[in-house]
Design an enzyme around this catalytic site. Structure first.
Site, PDB file in Angstrom:
ATOM      1  N   ASP A 169       0.871  -1.162   0.000  1.00  0.00           N
ATOM      2  CA  ASP A 169       0.000   0.000   0.000  1.00  0.00           C
ATOM      3  C   ASP A 169       0.923   1.233   0.000  1.00  0.00           C
ATOM      4  OD1 ASP A 169      -2.237   1.742   0.556  1.00  0.00           O
ATOM      5  OD2 ASP A 169      -1.452   1.832   2.598  1.00  0.00           O
ATOM      6  N   ASP A 219      -0.215   5.182   0.789  1.00  0.00           N
ATOM      7  CA  ASP A 219      -0.492   6.209   1.798  1.00  0.00           C
ATOM      8  C   ASP A 219      -0.550   5.609   3.197  1.00  0.00           C
ATOM      9  OD1 ASP A 219      -0.728   8.585   0.218  1.00  0.00           O
ATOM     10  OD2 ASP A 219      -2.483   7.639  -0.673  1.00  0.00           O
TER      11      ASP A 219
END
Ligand code: XBP
Ligand code: MG
Length: 234
Positions: free
Chosen positions: A8, A10
């Site tokens: 991932d 953010d």
């Protein structure tokens, strides 16, 4: 044996969420809107992933007495494009470093021939801006698939972005592990059948991470992560 690590972006690779928040606010004020997302409000808005989707969620569920423009979709698109300009500019200034251990993890895994990929709801320009600063101009050479933003119609917590990445990599879920920072992200990777490790941050540390293989405050102790994930790295 883990063949791939899917990251991932953010909150996982860097603490970007407050930069997103400030960029939304800049775009709002520049557009003559008196909307201001403070930290507690943003914390609630993070329930919805994706910037355009988050703006719509705010307008529909948090604003009273606001009359939407007739071309609401375009309005949101333009507002979000302005936000992306502010965000990439801010990130380009180099004030948002990668989180502890992230650069070394990427380098160690790449050197050992483990495939690396990205699965994020954020806009591709944002990923480039962040990783160009964090990993250098040739950052994209590390990654075999970049699943970003609107490439799938349903964003996290739907599993679609992870399915997209698995297909690109031509790997099974069981060959991969995912690294996430949020409950929405974890729901997404688990729904795709991928073992998931979580690194929490300011916005996510109180969320529910049931189903995660392990939860870390950060990856500053990489050895601990390598042992937990059974990665042959040191
Ligand atoms: C986190 C998000 C993103 C960003 C905003 O994504 O929810 O929506 O807050 O990005 P992830 P955009 O953790 O999956 O990377 O404004 O570019 O959509
Ligand atoms: Mg995240």
């Amino acid at each position: 044996m883990t063949k791939a690590i899917i990251f991932d972006v953010d909150g996982t690779l860097a603490d970007t969420e407050d930069g997103h928040r400030q960029s939304f606010n800049k775009a709002f004020s520049e557009s003559g809107l008196d909307w201001n997302w403070d930290v507690p409000l943003y914390d609630r808005l993070l329930k919805v992933t994706g910037g355009k989707e988050r703006i719509k969620y705010f307008v529909n569920d948090f604003l009273q007495g606001y009359e939407k423009p007739s071309d609401f979709d375009d309005f949101v698109k333009n507002l979000h494009a302005l936000k992306t300009r502010h965000y990439t500019e801010m990130i380009g200034e180099g004030n948002v470093p990668l989180r502890p251990g992230i650069k070394k993890l990427i380098e160690d895994a790449h050197a050992k021939g483990i495939t690396l990929a990205i699965a994020t709801t954020t806009t591709p320009e944002n990923v480039s801006a962040l990783l160009e600063v964090g990993l250098g101009k040739n950052w994209a050479d590390y990654f075999s698939a970049n699943g970003c933003g609107d490439i799938v119609p349903k964003k996290k917590p739907a599993p679609d972005i992870y399915f997209w990445v698995l297909e690109k990599l031509n790997l099974e879920a069981a060959d991969c592990i995912a690294l996430e920072d949020s409950e929405n992200g974890l729901r997404s990777s688990l729904a795709a059948g991928i073992k998931t490790y979580v690194t929490t941050n300011y916005y996510t540390h109180k969320q529910n991470f049931a189903g995660a293989e392990a939860v870390f405050d950060d990856l500053s102790d990489l050895g601990q992560f390598y042992r937990a994930a059974g990665l042959p790295l040191s």
